[in-house]
Design an enzyme around this catalytic site. Structure first.
Site, PDB file in Angstrom:
ATOM      1  N   TRP A 178      43.241  38.327  37.764  1.00 28.13           N
ATOM      2  CA  TRP A 178      43.748  39.598  37.241  1.00 28.13           C
ATOM      3  C   TRP A 178      43.507  40.759  38.193  1.00 28.13           C
ATOM      4  O   TRP A 178      44.161  41.788  38.079  1.00 28.13           O
ATOM      5  CB  TRP A 178      43.105  39.922  35.889  1.00 28.13           C
ATOM      6  CG  TRP A 178      41.596  39.839  35.882  1.00 28.13           C
ATOM      7  CD1 TRP A 178      40.850  38.801  35.419  1.00 28.13           C
ATOM      8  CD2 TRP A 178      40.663  40.818  36.358  1.00 28.13           C
ATOM      9  NE1 TRP A 178      39.508  39.062  35.583  1.00 28.13           N
ATOM     10  CE2 TRP A 178      39.362  40.301  36.163  1.00 28.13           C
ATOM     11  CE3 TRP A 178      40.788  42.084  36.943  1.00 28.13           C
ATOM     12  CZ2 TRP A 178      38.204  40.997  36.514  1.00 28.13           C
ATOM     13  CZ3 TRP A 178      39.642  42.784  37.306  1.00 28.13           C
ATOM     14  CH2 TRP A 178      38.371  42.235  37.085  1.00 28.13           C
ATOM     15  N   ASN A 179      42.556  40.638  39.113  1.00 27.39           N
ATOM     16  CA  ASN A 179      42.134  41.832  39.842  1.00 27.39           C
ATOM     17  C   ASN A 179      43.160  42.287  40.887  1.00 27.39           C
ATOM     18  O   ASN A 179      43.240  43.475  41.199  1.00 27.39           O
ATOM     19  CB  ASN A 179      40.761  41.627  40.479  1.00 27.39           C
ATOM     20  CG  ASN A 179      40.743  40.502  41.495  1.00 27.39           C
ATOM     21  OD1 ASN A 179      41.332  39.450  41.274  1.00 27.39           O
ATOM     22  ND2 ASN A 179      40.067  40.707  42.607  1.00 27.39           N
ATOM     23  N   LYS A 202      49.976  29.613  37.382  1.00 26.31           N
ATOM     24  CA  LYS A 202      49.434  30.250  36.177  1.00 26.31           C
ATOM     25  C   LYS A 202      48.828  31.596  36.561  1.00 26.31           C
ATOM     26  O   LYS A 202      47.743  31.649  37.140  1.00 26.31           O
ATOM     27  CB  LYS A 202      48.345  29.395  35.515  1.00 26.31           C
ATOM     28  CG  LYS A 202      47.922  29.945  34.145  1.00 26.31           C
ATOM     29  CD  LYS A 202      46.618  29.375  33.673  1.00 26.31           C
ATOM     30  CE  LYS A 202      45.443  30.202  34.144  1.00 26.31           C
ATOM     31  NZ  LYS A 202      45.408  31.569  33.548  1.00 26.31           N
ATOM     32  N   PRO A 203      49.504  32.703  36.258  1.00 26.91           N
ATOM     33  CA  PRO A 203      48.870  34.008  36.465  1.00 26.91           C
ATOM     34  C   PRO A 203      47.799  34.227  35.403  1.00 26.91           C
ATOM     35  O   PRO A 203      47.786  33.552  34.360  1.00 26.91           O
ATOM     36  CB  PRO A 203      50.031  34.994  36.305  1.00 26.91           C
ATOM     37  CG  PRO A 203      50.990  34.297  35.409  1.00 26.91           C
ATOM     38  CD  PRO A 203      50.859  32.821  35.707  1.00 26.91           C
ATOM     39  N   GLY A 253      39.036  33.157  42.129  1.00 30.31           N
ATOM     40  CA  GLY A 253      38.295  33.542  40.934  1.00 30.31           C
ATOM     41  C   GLY A 253      36.806  33.453  41.167  1.00 30.31           C
ATOM     42  O   GLY A 253      36.319  33.539  42.299  1.00 30.31           O
ATOM     43  N   SER A 254      36.067  33.236  40.104  1.00 26.61           N
ATOM     44  CA  SER A 254      34.609  33.220  40.187  1.00 26.61           C
ATOM     45  C   SER A 254      34.106  31.922  40.821  1.00 26.61           C
ATOM     46  O   SER A 254      34.777  30.883  40.788  1.00 26.61           O
ATOM     47  CB  SER A 254      34.001  33.372  38.793  1.00 26.61           C
ATOM     48  OG  SER A 254      34.200  32.196  38.029  1.00 26.61           O
ATOM     49  N   GLU A 275      39.011  30.766  46.881  1.00 27.00           N
ATOM     50  CA  GLU A 275      38.466  32.054  47.304  1.00 27.00           C
ATOM     51  C   GLU A 275      37.677  32.588  46.130  1.00 27.00           C
ATOM     52  O   GLU A 275      38.229  32.932  45.085  1.00 27.00           O
ATOM     53  CB  GLU A 275      39.597  33.001  47.708  1.00 27.00           C
ATOM     54  CG  GLU A 275      39.092  34.142  48.592  1.00 27.00           C
ATOM     55  CD  GLU A 275      39.089  35.479  47.904  1.00 27.00           C
ATOM     56  OE1 GLU A 275      38.161  35.706  47.099  1.00 27.00           O
ATOM     57  OE2 GLU A 275      39.995  36.278  48.167  1.00 27.00           O
ATOM     58  N   LEU A 276      36.333  32.671  46.305  1.00 28.74           N
ATOM     59  CA  LEU A 276      35.442  32.879  45.174  1.00 28.74           C
ATOM     60  C   LEU A 276      34.691  34.206  45.299  1.00 28.74           C
ATOM     61  O   LEU A 276      35.191  35.155  45.873  1.00 28.74           O
ATOM     62  CB  LEU A 276      34.500  31.673  45.053  1.00 28.74           C
ATOM     63  CG  LEU A 276      35.222  30.308  45.033  1.00 28.74           C
ATOM     64  CD1 LEU A 276      34.231  29.165  45.006  1.00 28.74           C
ATOM     65  CD2 LEU A 276      36.194  30.223  43.863  1.00 28.74           C
ATOM     66  N   CYS A 309      37.041  40.719  45.334  1.00 27.93           N
ATOM     67  CA  CYS A 309      36.016  39.809  45.847  1.00 27.93           C
ATOM     68  C   CYS A 309      35.396  40.315  47.138  1.00 27.93           C
ATOM     69  O   CYS A 309      34.239  40.003  47.437  1.00 27.93           O
ATOM     70  CB  CYS A 309      36.613  38.425  46.059  1.00 27.93           C
ATOM     71  SG  CYS A 309      37.179  37.642  44.530  1.00 27.93           S
TER      72      CYS A 309
END
Length: 538
Positions: A178-179, A202-203, A253-254, A275-276, A309
């Site tokens: 979302w960011n 999938k957004p 994401g995380s 990419e975390l 991130c």
């Protein structure tokens, strides 16, 4: 919360502008919403309503997909991909360059959607438009270079012809956050389709319309209409179904979720790029231009309200300039303007949700309760919007505090003094993350040398994060628990391909002829290898 440090200054709300009242100046046309959501493969009969972080008001009702929709999406994507993979590279490159133009032509609507769904300041929404356009142009200009194949040395000079081909993986599964709802939705997929793949995407559940508007532009410029399938729903259901079917997985994401994605992909022996998270350091050396470093810190720490991130969350400042730097930074941060404005004028926007606000409040309250000092900021601002939080500078943060090592993902930055540069490098490398870092110094050459000692996938000299992120020919990604794989550059497109080696042999076989004994063949080959070495052959 405990009392703030006396040096604290209030961050201001931007005065209301009737022409940009977020509840009046911009509202989504229901017909436009229907056009965008029609691109979703979603037949469950259920829907969810998203909300605008600026105001908390509903944005749109979004149809939910189920696992059957994911399965159907992959079936159609595979059909389209087989034909798409046979298209000429020059044709694909031309479409990418047209996409560059289309993104710029539709910049206003794309920025409106990003602001409305993610709550960003306009300038930070524009960063996303720029990045999508840069990515499309770069791969449009370099596609043949990356995918055109390469001749390599064969085992016998002139008698063995060897070549490396790049073959598309098939259907790439993309799970985007979302960011950065526009660029992280489509910029990872641009090289995927450029390489001859299809995409099932999938957004994030909070920000689907920004992604759908960008994918719509693919149709507009002439990409096959079903090449990029979009499904929508909870990551535990829809994301998992994508990973179970994709030929390659791209996730942003995380770190915690990334580990689960990696494990699920590995179970199928499917590759993934992840990419975390990050707890990114910025080093201000003793010879830094303090004013330039302050402006760099504003961008590096508070772009998108710190919800990226690569955002700076740890500021290490040399003793020699610490007091001067901090005084200027506090003054500059205290003048930042916050506003729920669709349009330019605000320096920082909103956090995206109540959950994100709760995390920021928890980190700051915990730090203050354990003895940290708030130099400026440190408050939620419901008077501006439901999820606004002031850009915040903390001093005296130590390892007992949650925000010392845990990613906050918000507008909260901890400041630390350092003596020697070796100490600064060691502290910058502390922890498990390694995504981004920055160094401010008047000696750029020395800064680049120090960068090699920092355990981070990207290091910026005299900039926070934009220099590396905007340099789309330079790979971008994380070390350690900040991820695996890279976006941008050659690595960003080659990850979506399989390497195929093709070699053809002429005149003589790669074995002893029938009239030559094995022992004679052995001696002949050894002598030939020695000669080839002397001739400099590889």
């Amino acid at each position: 919360m405990a009392a703030h440090d006396p040096r604290r200054s209030d961050v201001s709300a931007l005065p209301a502008d009737p022409e940009h009242d977020p509840t009046a100046a911009f509202a989504l046309d229901p017909a436009r919403v229907r056009t965008l959501t029609a691109r979703l493969r979603a037949t469950s009969g259920r829907s969810v309503t998203t909300e605008a972080p600026f105001t908390g008001q509903p944005v749109a009702s979004i149809p939910l997909s189920d696992v059957a929709d994911v399965e159907a999406g992959f079936e159609e994507a595979r059909t389209v991909q087989r034909s798409w993979a046979r298209t000429e590279l020059d044709h694909r490159a031309s479409l990418l360059l047209d996409l560059h133009d289309a993104v710029l032509d539709h910049a206003d609507e794309l920025m409106d959607l990003v602001q409305w769904e993610a709550g960003k300041a306009r300038a930070h929404a524009f960063d996303e438009v720029l990045h999508v356009a840069l990515t499309a142009r770069y791969y449009g200009r370099t596609l043949r270079k990356h995918l055109g194949g390469k001749r390599v040395a064969g085992v016998y000079p002139m008698l063995t012809h060897a070549r490396i081909n790049r073959v598309p993986k098939g259907v790439v599964g993309i799970i985007s956050p979302w960011n950065y709802p526009l660029t992280l939705a489509v910029s990872d997929g641009i090289p995927a389709i450029a390489a001859g793949n299809a995409v099932v995407h999938k957004p994030d559940s909070q920000t689907p319309l920004s992604a759908l508007a960008a994918v719509e532009l693919l149709d507009e410029v002439g990409f096959p209409s079903q090449l990029w399938q979009v499904v929508y729903g909870a990551g535990s259901v829809i994301g998992s179904a994508i990973i179970d079917r994709a030929d390659y997985v791209c996730f942003t994401g995380s770190t915690a979720t990334g580990k689960r994605v990696a494990a699920q992909a590995a179970d199928r022996l499917v590759s993934a790029s992840l990419e975390l998270g990050g707890k990114n350091p910025m080093l201000v050396l003793a010879d830094a231009d303090v004013d330039r470093a302050v402006e760099g810190a504003i961008r590096g720490c508070f772009s998108s309200a710190g919800q990226l991130c690569v955002s700076v969350e740890r500021l290490f400042v040399a003793d020699a300039v610490y007091d001067r730097f901090v005084a200027k930074l506090v003054e500059r941060v205290s003048r930042m303007r916050l506003a729920p404005t669709i349009g330019y004028g605000a320096d920082m926007g909103s956090l995206v949700s109540q959950a994100q606000l709760d995390t920021v409040v928890r980190h700051v309250d915990d730090a203050v309760a354990r003895g940290a000092r708030v130099l400026t900021g440190g408050r939620a601002r419901p008077d501006i919007g439901p999820y606004f939080y002031e850009p915040t500078l903390l001093e005296g943060v130590d390892p007992t505090m949650t925000c010392f090592a845990e990613e906050t993902f918000g507008p909260v930055v901890s400041l630390y003094r350092f003596g020697g540069e070796a100490e600064a490098i060691e502290r910058a490398n502390d922890g498990e993350y390694g995504l981004n870092a920055s160094i401010f110094t008047r000696d750029a050459k020395r800064g680049r040398a120090l960068a090699g000692r920092i355990k981070a996938g990207t290091v910026n000299v005299n900039e926070g994060f934009a220099a590396t992120f905007g340099s789309v020919e330079a790979p971008m990604g994380g070390m350690r628990e900040s991820g695996v794989g890279r976006r941008h550059g050659a690595e960003g497109i080659l990850r979506y391909t399989e390497t195929q080696s093709v070699a053809s042999q002429s005149l003589v076989p790669l074995a002893a002829p029938r009239f030559v004994g094995d022992a004679t063949y052995e001696k002949t080959m050894i002598a030939a290898l020695r000669v080839l070495k002397k001739l400099g052959r590889r």
